[in-house]
Design an enzyme around this catalytic site. Structure first.
Site, PDB file in Angstrom:
ATOM      1  N   SER A 197      32.110  -8.753  12.647  1.00  0.00           N
ATOM      2  CA  SER A 197      33.069  -9.230  11.648  1.00  0.00           C
ATOM      3  C   SER A 197      32.973  -8.318  10.433  1.00  0.00           C
ATOM      4  CB  SER A 197      32.711 -10.662  11.256  1.00  0.00           C
ATOM      5  OG  SER A 197      33.234 -10.969   9.988  1.00  0.00           O
ATOM      6  N   TYR A 209      26.290 -16.323   8.347  1.00  0.00           N
ATOM      7  CA  TYR A 209      27.274 -15.754   9.284  1.00  0.00           C
ATOM      8  C   TYR A 209      27.371 -14.240   9.071  1.00  0.00           C
ATOM      9  CZ  TYR A 209      31.826 -14.738  11.419  1.00  0.00           C
ATOM     10  OH  TYR A 209      32.832 -14.193  12.179  1.00  0.00           O
TER      11      TYR A 209
END
Ligand SMILES: NC(=O)c1ccc[n+]([C@@H]2O[C@H](COP(=O)([O-])OP(=O)(O)OC[C@H]3O[C@@H](n4cnc5c(N)ncnc54)[C@H](OP(=O)(O)O)[C@@H]3O)[C@@H](O)[C@H]2O)c1
Length: 321
Positions: A197, A209
């Site tokens: 990501s 994350y």
């Protein structure tokens, strides 16, 4: 006086030359940067420049394959002639995607039900299910993010949430890769695509994350070098927003539908060891990661997440009333 003038002339012309040299070097770097993007996002899909899945092996394995980017990769790979192993939690969704694939491509599918959020026990049974298959491509796609951006100590059920997140985002990539690498090394061909990501460059309020995706990026880049001379391609994909269940974003120019994103990202396989995978994301990355100073990029991300957090907390409060 003459000596001083000579000294001044010599040094000013040396600095002028250095300046021209540096500008020239930056210009060459910029031209190469743009030409690479033209090759990846314009020429590669048009001329099929990337690696062809069928040449690497007859099967492709996709984790988190029943929705979003994973499902889109599975369909894109099937359209290129690869048989597909679909892995995720829900048997009914797996069967539905297998049927969808059969409708668009004349390939075989195999479904494996597995939950990556638990311990490492699941890998033994996945290994057994994959035994005997000639696997050319592994797409490590499964991932989990926060319910909403939040300060680390205030994440709801944080211990359980982070335990699941690290198992899904980090362990799955590591163990699926180590499971499939030996057969690729033996054949001296194969490709591993790891879906990270753009948050891996830094995203306050999505800290765990983002850090897990930094692991994915670093893992991929190191592995790419380790296995290059063994015929194996490893690619790190770090998208910005893609319109999926996870992002809860409607499709727009910068948040493409998953299929558009996966088609584009797959066409860069073998051309880009690390990429956002999509033209609009390349543009965003060029601004966020190349042009903006790091501190400014972090502040922007932080204030964006603060906005999303405030909205989410309002919704939660309204639901409780
Ligand atoms: N969407 C974005 O904007 C975006 C941006 C950057 C990076 N990414 C990354 O892209 C990847 C895919 O994201 P997405 O947006 O496509 O997600 P998604 O639409 O939510 O799909 C997730 C897929 O993973 C499966 N899954 C979820 N938890 C699982 C578990 N514990 N074990 C096994 N399978 C599981 C789901 O199926 P079941 O529920 O049936 O198991 C589903 O097939 C992730 O790694 C994500 O971090 C996404």
């Amino acid at each position: 006086m003459d000596a001083a003038a000579n000294f001044y002339n010599t040094y000013s012309s040396t600095f002028a030359l250095l300046g021209v040299g540096l500008c020239g070097w930056q210009l060459i770097k910029l031209i190469c940067y743009i030409l690479k993007a033209v090759r990846s996002f314009l020429l590669a899909p048009l001329l099929n420049l990337g690696l062809q899945p069928k040449k690497l092996g007859s099967w492709a394995v996709v984790t988190g394959a029943t929705d979003g980017i994973g499902k889109a990769y599975a369909i894109a790979l099937a359209k290129k002639g690869a048989n597909i192993v679909l892995i995720s939690r829900t048997a009914s969704k797996l069967d539905a995607v297998a049927e969808e694939i059969s409708a668009v491509a004349n390939v075989q599918t195999k479904c494996i039900t597995a939950d990556f959020s638990g311990g490492v026990d699941i890998y033994g049974s996945i290994y057994k299910d994959l035994e005997g298959l000639d696997i050319g491509i592994l797409i490590n796609n499964v991932g989990m993010s926060y319910e909403y951006p939040e300060y680390l100590h205030q994440v709801p059920n944080r211990d359980e949430t982070f335990d699941r997140m690290l198992h899904i985002n980090i362990f799955s990539v590591t163990f699926m890769t180590t499971m499939i690498l030996p057969q690729m090394v033996a054949k001296r061909k194969g490709a591993i695509v790891n879906i990270g990501s753009a948050s891996c460059f830094g995203f306050p309020l999505l800290t765990v994350y983002a850090a897990s995706k930094a692991y994915v990026d670093s893992f991929s880049k190191n592995l790419a070098v380790e296995y290059a001379d063994k015929g194996i391609t490893v690619q790190s994909i770090y998208p910005f927003l893609v319109s999926t269940k996870m992002s809860r974003t409607k499709p727009n120019f910068t948040a493409p539908p998953a299929q558009k994103f996966a088609d584009s990202a797959l066409s860069t396989l073998g051309l880009e060891p690390a990429t956002t995978g999509y033209f609009a994301h390349w543009l965003l990355g060029s601004i966020y990661h190349e042009l903006l100073p790091f501190g400014m990029m972090m502040k922007l991300s932080y204030s964006m997440c603060q906005g999303v957090r405030a909205k989410a907390l309002k919704k939660i409060a309204a639901k409780k009333k």
